[in-house]
Design an enzyme around this catalytic site. Structure first.
Site, PDB file in Angstrom:
ATOM      1  CD1 TRP A 163      -6.313  -3.928   4.522  1.00  0.00           C
ATOM      2  CD2 TRP A 163      -4.768  -4.912   3.474  1.00  0.00           C
ATOM      3  NE1 TRP A 163      -5.783  -3.116   3.759  1.00  0.00           N
ATOM      4  CE2 TRP A 163      -4.944  -3.803   2.690  1.00  0.00           C
ATOM      5  CE3 TRP A 163      -3.754  -5.673   2.772  1.00  0.00           C
ATOM      6  CZ2 TRP A 163      -4.039  -3.243   1.753  1.00  0.00           C
ATOM      7  CZ3 TRP A 163      -3.121  -5.355   1.712  1.00  0.00           C
ATOM      8  CH2 TRP A 163      -3.478  -4.025   1.117  1.00  0.00           C
TER       9      TRP A 163
ATOM     10  CB  CYS B 163      -0.815  -0.038   0.974  1.00  0.00           C
ATOM     11  SG  CYS B 163      -1.666   1.547   1.425  1.00  0.00           S
TER      12      CYS B 163
ATOM     13  CE1 TYR C  15      -5.267   2.497  -5.282  1.00  0.00           C
ATOM     14  CE2 TYR C  15      -3.801   4.325  -5.208  1.00  0.00           C
ATOM     15  CZ  TYR C  15      -4.043   3.227  -4.924  1.00  0.00           C
ATOM     16  OH  TYR C  15      -3.291   2.325  -4.097  1.00  0.00           O
TER      17      TYR C  15
END
Length: 298
Positions: free
Chosen positions: A79, A46, A173
């Site tokens: 996650w 990330c 994004y």
């Protein structure tokens, strides 16, 4: 990707950060800065979490702020920890979100900070976590650590960070997750317009604010590190590669040569996360073997 993260015209709109409490150097604060009290949760994949790892390493806060790392592959449960987290006992990051707010129904995001004293998440407000490390934890910085957020430059740093976030960090994004052609083209054009501005800015300086590293460099680097390996193809940000920008490419490699940047850059985890997890963009989950990128300075 939850429907709530899309606006008009198929544009991607990132969800708001749910937990925004402040960790402060003030001993009377609800969440006072204390070494060992807080646990940082990250993924090497990330970019938002990557910046926290860079700052933690640059400032020598490894002992003051322990870290827990999730697996790069995320599914509908969010996650996952490769093994249950030794401090919280959690197997999924979602457990910590729901322990703090049982009504939470958004995405469970990294980075986030857990308070071991109160047993709750303090913050997942990623823009603030690094500046908190730089300010509230100043008493535990290593000798000679850089001043990444100098008082005299904070206004200028914040202004540049706002542009970079909107058009580059989050801009990739916006392009990659756009559901309509117009939204994609708007995001992609804004992205490359800012990259052109940064290319020009770096024509006469080593880093974004001269010869010294700042928070602005920390925020830009994770996107550059992922650009050619992921964003260029996976998110259709393919007007130009990073390596086609001479100044940005020199700058990115110089940052990569600094251990806090290069040694926290795991391209294997990065590629597996994006190409395997984001099946809305890459339905097959096949991970490309390239590109071959030489990050060594010449």
């Amino acid at each position: 990707m939850k429907n709530a993260e899309f606006g008009g015209g198929g544009a991607f709109v990132r969800q708001a950060n749910r937990f925004t409490a402040k960790i402060s150097a003030d001993p009377g604060a609800e969440f006072p800065a204390e070494p060992g009290r807080y646990r940082l949760f990250v993924s090497y994949a990330c970019p938002w979490a990557h910046r926290t790892l860079i700052v933690r390493r640059l400032l020598g806060l490894e002992e003051a702020i322990p870290v827990g790392v999730v697996d790069p592959i995320r599914d509908e449960r969010g996650w996952r920890f490769p093994e249950p987290d030794p401090v919280t006992g959690a197997s999924f990051l979602s457990e910590l979100y729901l322990a703090t707010d049982p009504s939470f129904d958004g995405r469970y995001t990294v980075p986030c900070v857990w308070d071991t004293a109160t047993g709750r998440l303090v913050t997942n407000d990623f823009p603030e976590i690094t500046t908190t490390f730089e300010t509230a934890f100043a008493a535990w910085h290593a000798p000679g650590a850089p001043d990444l957020y100098p008082q005299a430059l904070r206004g200028e740093i914040d202004e540049l960070n706002a542009l970079v976030y909107a058009t580059v960090n989050n801009g990739v994004y916006k392009a990659g997750f756009a559901k309509e052609q117009g939204a994609y083209e708007d995001a992609a054009r804004a992205l490359f317009a800012t990259l052109d501005r940064l290319e020009e800015r770096l024509s006469d300086r080593r880093f974004l604010f001269g010869d010294d590293l700042t928070e602005a460099d920390v925020r830009l680097y994770p996107t550059l590190a992922r650009f050619d390996a992921v964003y260029y193809s996976h998110f259709k940000c393919n007007v130009r590669r990073l390596v086609d920008h001479p100044n940005l490419w020199r700058y990115a490699r110089e940052l990569h040569a600094i251990p806090a940047f290069g040694e926290t850059t795991d391209l294997d985890q990065i590629k597996r996360h994006y190409y395997v997890t984001q099946r809305n963009v890459n339905p097959t989950g096949v991970v490309p073997i390239g590109p071959e990128i030489d990050w060594n300075l010449r």
